[in-house]
Design an enzyme around this catalytic site. Structure first.
Site, mmCIF file in Angstrom:
data_model
loop_
_atom_site.group_PDB
_atom_site.id
_atom_site.type_symbol
_atom_site.label_atom_id
_atom_site.label_comp_id
_atom_site.label_asym_id
_atom_site.label_seq_id
_atom_site.Cartn_x
_atom_site.Cartn_y
_atom_site.Cartn_z
ATOM 1 N N LYS A 98 -40.847 -5.674 60.645
ATOM 2 C CA LYS A 98 -41.965 -5.609 61.574
ATOM 3 C C LYS A 98 -42.893 -6.769 61.282
ATOM 4 C CE LYS A 98 -46.188 -2.983 62.616
ATOM 5 N NZ LYS A 98 -47.009 -1.798 62.309
ATOM 6 N N GLU A 149 -59.745 1.903 62.907
ATOM 7 C CA GLU A 149 -58.824 2.098 61.781
ATOM 8 C C GLU A 149 -59.531 2.035 60.434
ATOM 9 O OE1 GLU A 149 -54.344 0.867 60.365
ATOM 10 O OE2 GLU A 149 -55.189 0.097 62.222
#
Length: 420
Positions: free
Chosen positions: A176, A221
């Protein structure tokens, strides 16, 4: 012969409760606000008593430098809640090779509000000097709007960057990689930047709204929170735009919750955080399946992580351990960072880096600097203040370049709408 190491500043800090204040932001600096807020809790800094800065490899030493400052400080705190006493606001670069500066700033005055309590913390002058003046509000300047345009990576260029990321995945370089694109613009030279903070806090009250050294945004976040040895973190990875009506919105949430691509992207992020925390904590717990978190403009896949850490471990220590997570870099981390440096045609600066605060005990709250912009305060002139905003997306096998570009467009919305 080596020069002696300078002793840390010996700060004299006093915290007292004060009467309720309706709008703490009015005490902030219009040109350079220092703010941390979420869900009605506020910290607003005024002035600068001490600033620690670092570049490159020196950033890793900030935790130790702060520990020395805290150990030397004389603190008289009659409030004793998170954010009272000695506090520094901080913002760190995403990449250790960035030209951006890491900064920890102790304000001369910090005004806070949490759980019905309002307080003020002063860093007092040297003995014999006049007492500090009472805090004064500053009226808001006129409304303003920004001029915004393409940055170094256009929408078409970003799709090409995604294809390069997919090639790196196909080659086995990474599983990723998170790739970002940029927008650039200017605001008027006289702009009261507190208006941007207030707009973000009003529109996104469940995010961490931050303003530190010209870095302003609303991050959903949590990187890490430390309070009395208890550690919490929230992983966000996997995103879809909210639906235009209730039925479409439910469909969007369900599609995200069952998307193999998004679940894989999220899984990489959770594993990277858990693996990083495990050597430094005990009783670590994370849900087996993510939940869908709703924000005004998007749904995110989210997982909360809780743990206990040893005495003496500060929030800054854990920031150094956790950053960068797979949610903003990729996996494996070193290979993902190398791919980002190769593919992105810019220095991210503090975008996707840690932003937050730490107190004299090492407790604190830190988020990832997302959904925001960096303002060039040092280069401000009467013609305007330049800024750069970034938004990114996690690229995994099966990612579609156009869909990832559209995801960044959705992620730009909070800061671009607030700048309008």
């Amino acid at each position: 012969m080596n020069a002696p190491t300078p002793s840390p500043a010996r700060l004299r800090v006093v915290t007292r409760d004060i009467a309720h204040v309706d709008d703490l932001l009015q005490y902030g600096d219009p040109a350079d606000p220092l703010v941390w807020t979420r869900g009605g809790a506020w910290l607003v800094g005024v002035g600068r008593a001490l600033t620690l800065t670092a570049h490159g490899a020196e950033v890793a030493g900030l935790a130790a430098r702060w520990r020395e400052v805290a150990a030397a400080a004389q603190v008289d705190d009659h409030v004793g809640v998170p954010g009272s006493g000695l506090v520094a606001f901080g913002a760190l670069p995403f990449d250790a090779e960035s030209a951006a500066t890491a900064v920890l700033t102790v304000p001369l005055l910090t005004i806070g509000h949490r759980d019905g309590l309002t307080w003020a913390t002063w860093v007092l002058p040297d003995a014999g000097a006049p007492d500090p003046e009472a805090p004064q509000t500053i009226g808001y300047g006129p409304h303003w709007s920004a001029a915004v345009g393409p940055g170094a990576l256009t929408p078409d260029g970003y799709q090409d960057a995604v294809r390069q990321g997919l090639a790196a995945i196909s080659a086995g370089e990474v599983s990723k990689v998170v790739l970002a694109r940029d927008l650039v613009g200017t605001v008027p030279g006289h702009a009261d930047l507190r208006r941007l903070v207030r707009s973000l806090a009003s529109a996104y009250p469940d995010t961490w709204v931050y303003a530190v050294d010209g870095l302003i945004g609303a991050s959903p976040e949590t990187l890490v929170t430390v309070s009395g040895g208890q550690v919490t973190a929230r992983v966000l990875a996997g995103t879809v735009a909210r639906g235009a009506n209730p039925d479409a919105d439910r469909d969007a949430s369900l599609a995200l919750a069952t998307s193999a691509k998004d679940l894989a992207e999220h899984g990489y992020a959770v594993r990277s955080l858990v693996d990083a925390l495990t050597p430094h904590t005990t009783a670590l717990a994370a849900a087996e399946q993510p939940f869908t978190l709703s924000l005004p403009n998007v749904w995110h896949l989210a997982t909360d992580v809780e743990a206990t850490t040893a005495a003496g471990t500060s929030a800054l220590d854990l920031v150094g351990v956790l950053h960068p997570t797979a949610a903003v870099a990729g996996t494996p981390t070193d290979a993902a960072i190398a791919a980002i440096r190769r593919i992105e045609p810019f220095d991210r600066g503090r975008y996707a880096g840690p932003v937050g605060w730490v107190d004299g005990h090492g407790d604190g709250e830190w988020a990832i600097a997302l959904r925001g912009a960096q303002f060039d305060l040092a280069g401000a002139d009467p013609d305007g203040i330049r800024f750069t905003a970034h938004a990114g997306a996690g690229i995994v096998a099966g990612s579609d370049p156009e869909a990832e570009m559209l995801e960044t467009r959705v992620k730009f919305r909070p800061i671009i709408d607030a700048l309008a």
